[in-house]
Design an enzyme around this catalytic site. Structure first.
Site, short mmCIF file in Angstrom:
data_model
loop_
_atom_site.label_atom_id
_atom_site.label_comp_id
_atom_site.label_asym_id
_atom_site.label_seq_id
_atom_site.Cartn_x
_atom_site.Cartn_y
_atom_site.Cartn_z
N ASP A 156 -91.51 23.63 -37.11
CA ASP A 156 -90.74 24.33 -38.58
C ASP A 156 -92.47 23.86 -39.47
OD1 ASP A 156 -89.33 25.82 -37.17
OD2 ASP A 156 -88.00 24.08 -36.79
N HIS A 178 -93.17 30.93 -34.97
CA HIS A 178 -93.54 30.91 -36.11
C HIS A 178 -93.88 32.11 -36.97
CE1 HIS A 178 -96.39 28.11 -32.91
NE2 HIS A 178 -95.58 27.80 -33.48
P1 IMP Z 1 -86.62 23.41 -26.78
O1 IMP Z 1 -87.68 23.26 -26.90
O2 IMP Z 1 -85.29 24.50 -26.41
O3 IMP Z 1 -86.01 22.32 -25.40
O4 IMP Z 1 -85.47 22.15 -27.53
C1 IMP Z 1 -85.91 20.93 -27.70
C2 IMP Z 1 -85.81 20.12 -29.22
O5 IMP Z 1 -86.49 20.73 -29.70
C3 IMP Z 1 -84.50 20.59 -29.42
O6 IMP Z 1 -84.24 19.74 -30.74
C4 IMP Z 1 -85.24 22.19 -30.84
O7 IMP Z 1 -84.42 22.43 -31.96
C5 IMP Z 1 -86.32 21.61 -30.79
N1 IMP Z 1 -87.41 22.62 -31.13
C6 IMP Z 1 -88.21 23.66 -30.00
N2 IMP Z 1 -88.98 24.10 -30.22
C7 IMP Z 1 -88.96 23.77 -31.87
C8 IMP Z 1 -89.21 24.80 -32.96
O8 IMP Z 1 -90.16 25.70 -32.74
N3 IMP Z 1 -89.32 24.19 -33.72
C9 IMP Z 1 -88.49 23.14 -34.13
N4 IMP Z 1 -87.47 22.41 -33.45
C10 IMP Z 1 -87.87 22.96 -31.82
#
Ligand code: IMP
Length: 491
Positions: free
Chosen positions: A19, A47
């Site tokens: 982010d 995004h």
């Molecule tokens: P997952 O990728 O859904 O397995 O989530 C694992 C960790 O990565 C969690 O803390 C999510 O909030 C974080 N996360 C996954 N994708 C994003 C993103 O695009 N931006 C920020 N955090 C992310």
């Protein structure tokens, strides 16, 4: 070494916890490239790009909205959710952005299967995942086969033997549902925000399969049969931008495990996950946010309000204290006066609009951690740096001190001895930080487009960041719109 007469590739990564505003930078530089490519992650990314025609949130399609001629490539390091991809394409098309004739998917990319989503909903809460099935899908990719069941289904399998691939998907779903425990069903119902008694697994199974089936048939059309597609394009002169998702602090190996995503997010991963030999690499671009944020659980040394903020933001996996709730409840300008760092964090989140782009979850907020940014820039070999959300630093002028906090050192708890960032997550949680206070600025910088026009106090902080990280600052974000960038003039 770069091959003579060929094209090249640049890699853009976020240097914090996601982010940072990567999509805005990708969109800004996209006109300089022929292909924009993803090399990791899937629908967990959100995004967001703001254009004069509206706001777009992309999940799996690379962010080159501003270059209608750029081809869009999804590499083998990605895990594709067919249903979400089809919906995303339809949404972009209906907004007048043609994707259909320029999107190409690597045959080696895997698919998110329905059972991955169920498993993530059952067990992802402890990490605060996005519930997109990312962890279970990458785990299945690594496990490959269980007994006679094919766990890792790739888009190439769908393209070559659709019915055979579908049989594996069905078997995996049935097996998963059969082996869920009563506790798992409770967690699933919780995650879906329904009563346990209203959880109808038969219906869920058939809905998930129906959606998967129809979307998978459609995405097959985008899968290239040529495993050397990208390589050939670059050999023929194409310029590629690799767009990282999720950022380096969430890397499955180098991040704050277990509070990470499950893909390789570091700059070097662009070449394995993007199907291109590293010999074409030209430069690495890093993106970092001047007011930091993190979603999900995990260490965040500079967080305003520390553990209290983490607990608050993660209540009900982020669905309790949403943007709407905070807007109805707090006055951010008066909270900025509060002696409580936790309350100031709420105010800064509200003023900076730091909420999940897909979920509205509150993002945890922290001061710029320059120790972490310096390490991330050096570890990833960042040549050029974009710093986003400089406008949000102005809010510190409304605090009683009127100055901008920047974390500039780590100490072990209860000691003055400075330490480097430890690898063990437990040690990270025990860190104390040394914070320097930089002179603030009260000017509205929203219309500034040149670095040299930025307020002097802000410029001295930026120049300090440049010195520490060893990377050249190219642009500084001054507002949400794609044009709101103060650019450094070259030479
Ligand atoms: P997952 O990728 O859904 O397995 O989530 C694992 C960790 O990565 C969690 O803390 C999510 O909030 C974080 N996360 C996954 N994708 C994003 C993103 O695009 N931006 C920020 N955090 C992310």
């Amino acid at each position: 070494m770069m091959k003579q007469g060929s094209g090249y590739s640049d890699v853009l990564v976020g240097l914090q916890y996601g982010d940072e505003g990567k999509a805005k930078i990708v969109d800004l530089v996209a006109p300089n490239y022929d292909i924009v490519a993803r090399f990791n992650g899937g629908a967990n990314a959100g995004h967001t790009i703001e254009t004069s025609e509206g706001k777009y949130t992309l999940q799996q399609v690379p962010s080159a909205v501003s270059n209608p001629n750029a081809r869009l490539y999804i590499g083998s390091g990605c895990i594709i959710n067919p249903e979400k991809l089809v919906r995303e394409i339809e949404k972009l098309e209906s907004a007048g952005m043609s994707v259909r004739d320029r999107l190409v998917i690597s045959p080696f990319a895997s698919v998110i299967q329905p059972h991955h989503i169920i498993l993530d909903r059952v067990s992802g809460g402890a990490i605060g995942t996005t519930n997109n099935g990312i962890g279970p899908a990458y785990a299945d990719r690594a496990r490959r086969l269980l007994g006679a069941r094919l766990l890792n289904v790739r888009v190439a399998d769908l393209a070559s033997d659709f019915d055979g691939a579908l049989t594996s998907v069905c078997e995996n779903l049935t097996y998963t549902i059969e082996t869920l425990t009563p506790q798992d069903f409770d967690s699933l119902a919780d995650s879906l925000k329904i009563e346990r008694k209203d959880l109808n697994m038969e219906r869920m199974q058939s809905d998930l399969l129906k959606d998967f089936l129809s979307a998978s048939r459609q995405i097959v059309a985008y899968v290239t049969r040529d495993p050397r597609y990208l390589c050939k394009a670059v050999e023929n002169g194409s310029r590629v931008l690799f767009e990282g998702a999720q950022s380096v602090m969430l890397d499955v190996a180098r991040g704050t495990t277990p509070f990470v995503t499950s893909s390789a997010t570091v700059a070097g991963a662009a070449y394995s996950g993007g199907d291109l030999p590293p010999r074409f690499h030209r430069k690495t671009i890093g993106v970092a946010k001047l007011l930091m944020s993190r979603v999900g659980r995990g260490p965040f040394a500079s967080e305003f309000g520390g553990a209290q903020s983490e607990e608050y933001c993660l209540t009900d996996n982020g669905s309790r204290f949403t943007k709407h709730y905070e807007q109805q409840t707090y006055d951010p300008l008066s909270l900025l006066q509060s002696p409580s760092q936790f309350e100031r964090g709420i105010a800064l989140r509200m003023l900076a609009g730091e909420y999940g782009s897909n979920t509205s979850r509150p993002r945890r907020i922290g001061a710029l951690d320059l120790v972490q940014l310096t390490e991330a820039s050096r570890d990833n070999g960042v040549d050029e740096l974009y710093l986003t959300k400089a406008d949000t630093l102005r809010n510190f002028s409304q605090t009683p001190e009127g100055r901008i906090p920047v974390v500039s050192g780590y100490k072990r708890q209860g000691s003055d001895e400075e330490v480097v960032a430890p690898a063990a997550t437990a040690d990270l949680k025990r860190l104390e930080v040394r914070t320097d206070m930089w002179p603030g600025f009260a000017e509205d910088i929203g219309n500034i487009r040149e670095f040299d026009q930025l307020p002097e106090n802000l410029r001295s902080l930026l120049e300090h960041i440049e010195q520490e990280t060893g990377a050249t600052i190219v642009g500084v974000g001054t507002g949400p719109q794609r044009t709101a960038m103060a650019m450094r003039s070259r030479g």
